[in-house]
Design an enzyme around this catalytic site. Structure first.
Site, mmCIF file in Angstrom:
data_model
loop_
_atom_site.group_PDB
_atom_site.id
_atom_site.type_symbol
_atom_site.label_atom_id
_atom_site.label_comp_id
_atom_site.label_asym_id
_atom_site.label_seq_id
_atom_site.Cartn_x
_atom_site.Cartn_y
_atom_site.Cartn_z
ATOM 1 N N ASP A 130 0.853 -1.185 0.000
ATOM 2 C CA ASP A 130 0.000 0.000 0.000
ATOM 3 C C ASP A 130 0.891 1.238 0.000
ATOM 4 O O ASP A 130 1.878 1.298 0.743
ATOM 5 C CB ASP A 130 -0.897 -0.009 1.243
ATOM 6 C CG ASP A 130 -2.000 1.023 1.156
ATOM 7 O OD1 ASP A 130 -2.917 0.824 0.346
ATOM 8 O OD2 ASP A 130 -1.936 2.025 1.886
ATOM 9 N N ILE A 131 0.547 2.213 -0.833
ATOM 10 C CA ILE A 131 1.320 3.458 -0.899
ATOM 11 C C ILE A 131 0.895 4.337 0.270
ATOM 12 O O ILE A 131 -0.295 4.624 0.437
ATOM 13 C CB ILE A 131 1.078 4.183 -2.240
ATOM 14 C CG1 ILE A 131 1.457 3.262 -3.405
ATOM 15 C CG2 ILE A 131 1.861 5.496 -2.287
ATOM 16 C CD1 ILE A 131 0.989 3.753 -4.768
ATOM 17 N N GLU B 255 -4.758 2.063 -4.626
ATOM 18 C CA GLU B 255 -3.299 2.130 -4.563
ATOM 19 C C GLU B 255 -2.706 0.871 -3.927
ATOM 20 O O GLU B 255 -1.568 0.862 -3.502
ATOM 21 C CB GLU B 255 -2.862 3.380 -3.805
ATOM 22 C CG GLU B 255 -3.024 3.353 -2.312
ATOM 23 C CD GLU B 255 -4.425 3.711 -1.806
ATOM 24 O OE1 GLU B 255 -4.550 3.939 -0.606
ATOM 25 O OE2 GLU B 255 -5.383 3.755 -2.601
#
Length: 170
Positions: free
Chosen positions: A43-44, A86
């Site tokens: 996950d960003i 994302e």
């Protein structure tokens, strides 16, 4: 045409549906040959902030750059898909928990050390990663995903820019 049905148009990696299909096939192969297999949920960190502050074009460019950077740090036999928004997911074939932790940490450090140049903006982007492994943590794809997701949540709770490995509490 077939390529369009299996790849995400933005990142050029597998779309979720095809990724899950491949994941299940690889899991069956791992069961048959008694191989380990690891699953990473990436996950960003603070991605919504990039979209809000710089716009969705910058967010899209960040997603493409991160995908490219991860691909450069994976082996040819591993594969990646866009899980949603994302979130990216990675299957590491024939990889035990220690190998997965090592690779996830290498990807995280590579990301942390990079400066992303996106539309005249110099940005620092970090990622959080959750890891689960077959057969240690689960024997089916849905549970491996769930457990990597729990580990990812731990990484975010611990301040982000971290790798957390699922630990079963027997």
């Amino acid at each position: 045409v077939q390529e369009l049905t299996v790849t995400d148009s933005l990142t050029q990696i597998f779309n979720r549906r095809y990724f899950l299909e491949r994941f299940n096939e690889e899991l069956e192969r791992s069961k048959k040959f008694k191989y380990s297999l690891s699953f990473l949920m990436v996950d960003i960190d603070h991605f919504k902030g990039f979209n809000d502050n710089y716009g969705h074009l910058v967010g899209d460019a960040i997603l493409r750059e991160i995908t490219k950077t991860i691909k450069e740090n994976m082996r040819q036999i591993d594969f990646m898909g866009r899980y949603g928004g994302e979130e990216l997911s990675i299957v590491l074939t024939e990889t035990n928990k220690d190998g997965a932790r090592f690779l996830a940490e290498r990807i995280r450090q590579t990301m942390e050390s990079r400066q992303f140049r996106v539309y005249d903006e110099d940005l620092k982007v970090t990622i959080s990663i959750g890891v689960s492994t077959f057969p240690d943590d689960a024997g089916e794809a849905a549970l491996l995903i769930d457990r990597a997701d729990k580990a990812l949540y731990q990484a975010k709770q611990a301040g982000r820019n971290k790798v957390c490995v699922y630990e079963s509490h027997n």
